[in-house]
Design a protein around this motif. Structure first.
Motif, PDB file in Angstrom:
ATOM      1  N   THR A  42       0.847  -1.201   0.000  1.00  0.00           N
ATOM      2  CA  THR A  42       0.000   0.000   0.000  1.00  0.00           C
ATOM      3  C   THR A  42       0.878   1.246   0.000  1.00  0.00           C
ATOM      4  O   THR A  42       2.013   1.218   0.502  1.00  0.00           O
ATOM      5  N   PRO A  43       0.378   2.350  -0.549  1.00  0.00           N
ATOM      6  CA  PRO A  43       1.138   3.597  -0.519  1.00  0.00           C
ATOM      7  C   PRO A  43       1.495   4.031   0.899  1.00  0.00           C
ATOM      8  O   PRO A  43       2.607   4.506   1.133  1.00  0.00           O
ATOM      9  N   ALA A  44       0.568   3.875   1.844  1.00  0.00           N
ATOM     10  CA  ALA A  44       0.819   4.309   3.221  1.00  0.00           C
ATOM     11  C   ALA A  44       1.991   3.550   3.840  1.00  0.00           C
ATOM     12  O   ALA A  44       2.870   4.141   4.476  1.00  0.00           O
ATOM     13  N   ALA A  45       2.013   2.234   3.645  1.00  0.00           N
ATOM     14  CA  ALA A  45       3.091   1.419   4.206  1.00  0.00           C
ATOM     15  C   ALA A  45       4.422   1.756   3.541  1.00  0.00           C
ATOM     16  O   ALA A  45       5.472   1.820   4.211  1.00  0.00           O
ATOM     17  N   PHE A  46       4.373   1.976   2.247  1.00  0.00           N
ATOM     18  CA  PHE A  46       5.602   2.299   1.523  1.00  0.00           C
ATOM     19  C   PHE A  46       6.156   3.650   1.949  1.00  0.00           C
ATOM     20  O   PHE A  46       7.363   3.796   2.184  1.00  0.00           O
ATOM     21  N   LEU A  47       5.307   4.650   2.061  1.00  0.00           N
ATOM     22  CA  LEU A  47       5.750   5.979   2.490  1.00  0.00           C
ATOM     23  C   LEU A  47       6.297   5.943   3.911  1.00  0.00           C
ATOM     24  O   LEU A  47       7.274   6.643   4.222  1.00  0.00           O
ATOM     25  N   ALA A  48       5.704   5.145   4.779  1.00  0.00           N
ATOM     26  CA  ALA A  48       6.221   5.001   6.145  1.00  0.00           C
ATOM     27  C   ALA A  48       7.620   4.399   6.126  1.00  0.00           C
ATOM     28  O   ALA A  48       8.497   4.800   6.903  1.00  0.00           O
ATOM     29  N   GLU A  49       7.841   3.452   5.218  1.00  0.00           N
ATOM     30  CA  GLU A  49       9.172   2.858   5.075  1.00  0.00           C
ATOM     31  C   GLU A  49      10.184   3.896   4.592  1.00  0.00           C
ATOM     32  O   GLU A  49      11.323   3.947   5.086  1.00  0.00           O
ATOM     33  N   LEU A  50       9.785   4.732   3.638  1.00  0.00           N
ATOM     34  CA  LEU A  50      10.692   5.766   3.150  1.00  0.00           C
ATOM     35  C   LEU A  50      11.056   6.753   4.262  1.00  0.00           C
ATOM     36  O   LEU A  50      12.196   7.224   4.327  1.00  0.00           O
TER      37      LEU A  50
END
Length: 244
Positions: A166-174
């Motif tokens: 998901t975009p949210a999980a990916f952005l949190a990783e970044l």
């Protein structure tokens, strides 16, 4: 090569020396002015050519943009090459250089490790943005608006059970990568491959390239892989210094 493409390329080469009129372009191509005009309109629509009020044609800004982007990639690759080789020899693992180009991260250089298992990657191949260390290391340090736009357009193919979906999980990783200073691919693209990656900053402070060390889980444990991070960061810093 199709005749249309050949003529379009001939126009670009013809305009390289100095601006030309429609009549001159038509004579150069050996075609009627209406045909030359259609060809010019096509390349102009893509930004490769532009004209003034007198319909004198010159090369457009798109060509300069492509040239500068190509030179930038070639320059970083040539500077980084000996350091990739040294890092690969010191670690005995596979080392990648990635570059951001038009919303994709491409592998632009690679030093294969001495391990027997070969990586899927190859020079010129796109690295999946959401599940490879080198892509995440680059994207994490791009401007926030760009990060969010890229995160929204990704197709979150679940390569493994660890892939961000998901975009949210990916952005949190970044965000975590920005704090930590390096990225980790924890078996997100392939079940038996993990890697660590670092950004390479250009002289202006922007990040368009990244450096990674990839290996199999059979070759190195997670702890052993993380033990290589200081050497990875040192190598990225050396490349940055040589870039100016």
């Amino acid at each position: 090569m199709s005749q249309t493409v050949e003529r379009a390329l001939s126009i670009l080469e013809f305009l390289a020396d100095e601006p030309k009129s429609l009549t001159q372009v038509a004579e150069h191509l050996g075609v009627h002015k209406s045909t030359a005009s259609r060809l010019l309109q096509t390349v102009e629509a893509q930004g490769f050519v532009r004209h003034d009020a007198q319909y004198v044609y010159r090369l457009g800004p798109r060509l300069l943009d492509l040239a500068f982007r190509t030179l930038a990639v070639m320059d970083v690759r040539s500077v980084a090459a000996p350091h990739l080789r040294r890092l690969g020899e010191l670690t005995a693992q596979t080392v990648h250089l990635g570059a951001l180009d038009g919303g994709e991260v491409m592998y632009v250089d690679k030093h294969e490790g001495s391990q027997s298992v070969r990586m899927y990657s190859r020079i010129g191949k796109a690295a999946p943005l959401h599940c490879t260390g080198v892509a995440k290391a680059i994207l994490a340090f791009r401007p926030e608006e760009e990060r969010r736009a890229l995160a929204e357009r990704i197709t979150y193919t679940p390569y493994t059970k660890r892939t961000f979906t998901t975009p949210a999980a990916f952005l949190a990783e970044l965000d975590k990568i920005r704090v930590r200073g390096f990225a980790i691919d924890d078996r997100e693209h392939e079940d038996y491959i993990h890697c660590v990656a670092a950004p390479i900053r250009s002289p202006d402070g922007s990040v368009s390239h990244g450096l990674s060390i990839s290996t199999t889980t059979m070759s190195l444990s997670r702890k052993q892989l993380l033990d290589l991070v200081p050497l990875l960061l040192e190598t990225a810093s050396t490349i940055e210094k040589e870039l100016g």
